[in-house]
Enzyme design. Sequence first.
Site, PDB file in Angstrom:
ATOM      1  CG  ASP A   1       7.976  -5.523  35.254  1.00  0.00           C
ATOM      2  OD1 ASP A   1       7.552  -5.871  36.360  1.00  0.00           O
ATOM      3  OD2 ASP A   1       8.455  -6.322  34.421  1.00  0.00           O
TER       4      ASP A   1
ATOM      5  CD  GLU B   1       7.394  15.900  26.131  1.00  0.00           C
ATOM      6  OE1 GLU B   1       6.333  15.417  25.677  1.00  0.00           O
ATOM      7  OE2 GLU B   1       8.529  15.527  25.772  1.00  0.00           O
TER       8      GLU B   1
HETATM    9  C1  NOJ Z   1       8.175  -8.019  38.125  1.00  0.00           C
HETATM   10  C2  NOJ Z   1       6.694  -8.257  38.147  1.00  0.00           C
HETATM   11  O1  NOJ Z   1       6.151  -7.693  39.304  1.00  0.00           O
HETATM   12  C3  NOJ Z   1       6.519  -9.753  38.067  1.00  0.00           C
HETATM   13  O2  NOJ Z   1       5.200 -10.146  38.343  1.00  0.00           O
HETATM   14  C4  NOJ Z   1       6.973 -10.204  36.716  1.00  0.00           C
HETATM   15  O3  NOJ Z   1       6.888 -11.612  36.635  1.00  0.00           O
HETATM   16  C5  NOJ Z   1       8.418  -9.787  36.447  1.00  0.00           C
HETATM   17  N1  NOJ Z   1       8.686  -8.428  36.858  1.00  0.00           N
HETATM   18  C6  NOJ Z   1       8.734  -9.902  34.979  1.00  0.00           C
HETATM   19  O4  NOJ Z   1       8.025  -8.934  34.254  1.00  0.00           O
END
Ligand code: NOJ
Length: 566
Positions: free
Chosen positions: A216, A281
């Site tokens: 993310d 790893e």
């Molecule tokens: C991207 C994620 O896909 C989204 O749903 C989220 O709100 C933001 N990053 C923050 O984590």
Amino acid sequence: MAQSSSDQRGTEWWRSAVIYQIYPRSFSDGMGQDGLGDLVGITERLPALVDLGVDAVWLSPFYTSPQKDAGYDVADYCDVDPIFGTLADFEAMQRKVHELGLKLIVDLVPNHTSDQHAWFGAALAAPEGSAERDRYMFRDGSGPHGDLPPNNWQSVFGGAAWTRVTRPDGTPGQWYLHLFDTSQPDLNWQNSWVREQFRDILRFWLDRGVDGFRVDVAHGLIKAEGLPDYTPPADAGSMGGTLGLEPEIEGHAEVDPPTPPYWAQEGVHEIYRDWHRVLEEYGGDRVLCAEAWVEPLAKLANWVRPDEMQQAFNFSYLETAWNGPALRSVIADSLTAFSSVGAPSSWVLSNHDVVRHASRLALTEDNPQGHGIGPKTLGKPVRALGLRRARAATALMLALPGSAYIYQGEELGLPEDVDLPDDARQDPTWFRTNGTRYGRDGCRVPIPWEAAKPDYGFSHVQRSWLPQPTDWGPYARDSQEGLDGSTLELYRSLLSARAANGLGLGEIEWLDGYPDDVVAFRNGAVTVIANTGEAVVPLPAGEVMLSSEPLGVGALPGDTTVWLRG
Ligand code: NOJ
């Protein structure tokens, strides 16, 4: 000129895989307690994904979380939230995934934690300047009394990106950075303790046998020295990247857009080189996939250099209009950029953060709706047109070499739910903008399985955390199974023909002589012709393998894609 998805350095599964995104809260409520999907529900429904023909699944977060941002606010990275089940449920699900011959990718959220994470609690309890505070981005305020935020950064979800804390004695204290919601404090990735914790988190899930991670905000971990002020362009997309969400983009930026001081900083790359070594790893072709809203593609390719991640979501492709020249250009640029570093290109049209492509592709320049669609939106997309284009767009995408992502429900042709009532909304974007941006709930409505059952079979308790539209019966999986011409059957045929013809590891050769609206190429033994315009286009000779809509005699109608043999 022939273009492949990589320099063919390898045939690892992720180079060509079709990966199905499960958004756990909206997939299937197997525990039947609360109208929220869970791990038991996923395990029960996995055979449907094998039947569809995908190679792997990616699960959005199921970790312990107060759910302020639907699980992207993690309070414990190494446990399952009770609303989704237990670690034992995870293990049972993973066993089933692997027994069925699928791979499993889980989400990793390293840019921020939840404000309910023990690390943040310790940081608040510890004095300013302490080691605990240094794990997050605490700063003194600006202005004579420190009562203004440290800089002008705005949260991706709207409003200031800083919140001020109160000291134990009740006086106002420092401010902390949150690029997203107030409940999502950003971690300080210059801190070596933070880095060590995440190595352990990766190992925790790798020890359990996962095949990879979707990372993310993979462009956001490092912030520019001094945290300089920055004002983003008005058209920054729903995830605040350097990309806009203009549906009629005529080709992509020739010049690099300015780099915001919180995105795409050079320092992120050493973190991924480190994680690459951790994955190594474990052997077995594990994968890191970057969620990085970075343009141009040549820059995004830095995330997938040979010693960093394996994949990056191709959001330039997702954001390209249903337009021949724009599509040809983004496909060519993608293949060039990713193959220059030996990585496969990825392809994606929908996910849990954007308007579903069965609606988005019917939007026009006048109503781009990059931040969601709702009851008061003017000029809502026409369903039939959106679905027709979505089917053609998917038939084009699944013919391309590289790895493709499918978001749950798109195989049913689900549109965005554009009528969700205001009081049902849950996306922090809606609240942080006082209802001026609808946000992402419309693409997150629980998916329909059985037309005749309450909640379309989503939940055993006949509840659903977001209300489902009453007219979704025809989209339900069981309404479409075995039905000639249904979107589900189209996806099944596409996936099976893609696999049988090795398109994911192939290379494309552009075909000339078609009108500008047409995207035409050959990938191995398959000729693909996508007509993005309205005018009918004559078809060359060749056996029709499949088409996204019925064809005329020797003719390809508008908004239709065909695959021909030879
Ligand atoms: C991207 C994620 O896909 C989204 O749903 C989220 O709100 C933001 N990053 C923050 O984590």
